[in-house]
Design an enzyme around this catalytic site. Sequence first.
Site, mmCIF file in Angstrom:
data_model
loop_
_atom_site.group_PDB
_atom_site.id
_atom_site.type_symbol
_atom_site.label_atom_id
_atom_site.label_comp_id
_atom_site.label_asym_id
_atom_site.label_seq_id
_atom_site.Cartn_x
_atom_site.Cartn_y
_atom_site.Cartn_z
ATOM 1 N N ASP A 2 0.686 -1.159 0.046
ATOM 2 C CA ASP A 2 0.391 0.046 0.105
ATOM 3 C C ASP A 2 0.822 1.203 0.132
ATOM 4 O OD1 ASP A 2 0.688 -0.672 2.914
ATOM 5 O OD2 ASP A 2 -0.500 1.039 3.451
ATOM 6 N N GLU B 85 0.093 -1.093 5.448
ATOM 7 C CA GLU B 85 1.103 -0.951 6.579
ATOM 8 C C GLU B 85 1.082 0.631 6.943
ATOM 9 O OE1 GLU B 85 5.213 0.824 7.838
ATOM 10 O OE2 GLU B 85 3.980 1.349 5.962
#
Length: 412
Positions: free
Chosen positions: A82, A177
């Site tokens: 991400d 994350e």
Amino acid sequence: MKTSVLDRFLRYVQIDTQSDPGSESFPSTAKQRDLSNLLAVELLEIGISDAHVDEHGYVYATIPSNSNKTQIPVICFCSHVDTSPDVSGANVKPVIHKNWDGSDIALPDDHTQVLRIGELHDLDQQIGNDIITASGKTLLGADNKAGVAEIMAAAEYLVNHPEIRHGDIKILFTPDEEVGRGTEKVDLAKLGADYGYTVDGEAVGTLENETFSADSVRITISGVSTHPGYGLGKLENAVKIAADILAKLPKDTLSPETTSDKEGFIHPVQVEGIQEKVTISFIIRDFTTAGLHEKEAFLKGILDEVLKQYPNSTADFKVQEQYRNMKEVLDKYPQIIENAEEAMQRAGLDPVCRSIRGGTDGSRLSFMGLPCPNIFAGEHAFHSKLEWVSVQDMEKAVEVIVNLARVWEEKA
């Protein structure tokens, strides 16, 4: 046919994988799976037969041992798919500035976005290298698609070079994350690794073995609401109570904008509500747990002092643990750092072991039972339109990952 780390990186950054801190789903955005699914397919094409995406969007894969030794620790390399919610990650247009001569780099789609030596950390070390940026409208996504591309390129190299002896190598790509949930649903028993390395660091040659410890604090203020025309002696406005709390925070210390090195801070990140009820969200950071508790007690003291002026109002003070300094765990396993330093030296680098004023998936993984420092990926100016990485730094990271696989086998 071998796929270069550059080709992989350019392909990955054009896939929008921005996470969403307000989402309750997991992953927080379904589009993160677009990259996870692609990575699993590419790992299968490389020849890694167990590569797959699980129901939570994690990618797991194993490069089997090719060594006769039976006591080699299982090593994991981990990066996150991400990108930050802070800046758009949609329609990224990567731009390569080849053989950069050190002059200012004005980004083509927004000339107000300029990379300059002296303003961006480590940029002066890149003269003659090939710099990759976005076009000026988005972030680049080097955090952490540089790490993803490097692990993928290293995996392909190890598969295609069986003369390099290594034990079992595990690959883990995580979602979310950037919103603090990257390890929330990881299955460490399934992963089966003894030690790990996140590939999510900054300057070439750096190795991060220490992070902040982190908590969040949520203060929920319940004021006394009444019609403002008849509020005399009755109204206790929660919005004003919140403002009083924020006004009492120190102006010259204990904030991100006034601290550096090993100094921690109290940082308000969100205020929302109405006159009856307001919530203030804080993040608390320090390199020690004791330091966190001191700052939380300081903030609670401010709250108690302010509430004395509002006798009919109340407040809830909730502390939530986020992550802890990985050094508390890593100091018990010095070989993890020693082997990383040797892998960097074999790549011609002078390793620098340092602290990071932040956290990584490795912070949580270390306390979950997978000791996991952070090695460089070459990414810089994270979470901004000026984000950049150099091709040469990414290639050096691939070399270090391959060297690490070799070093752990040799020392077993």
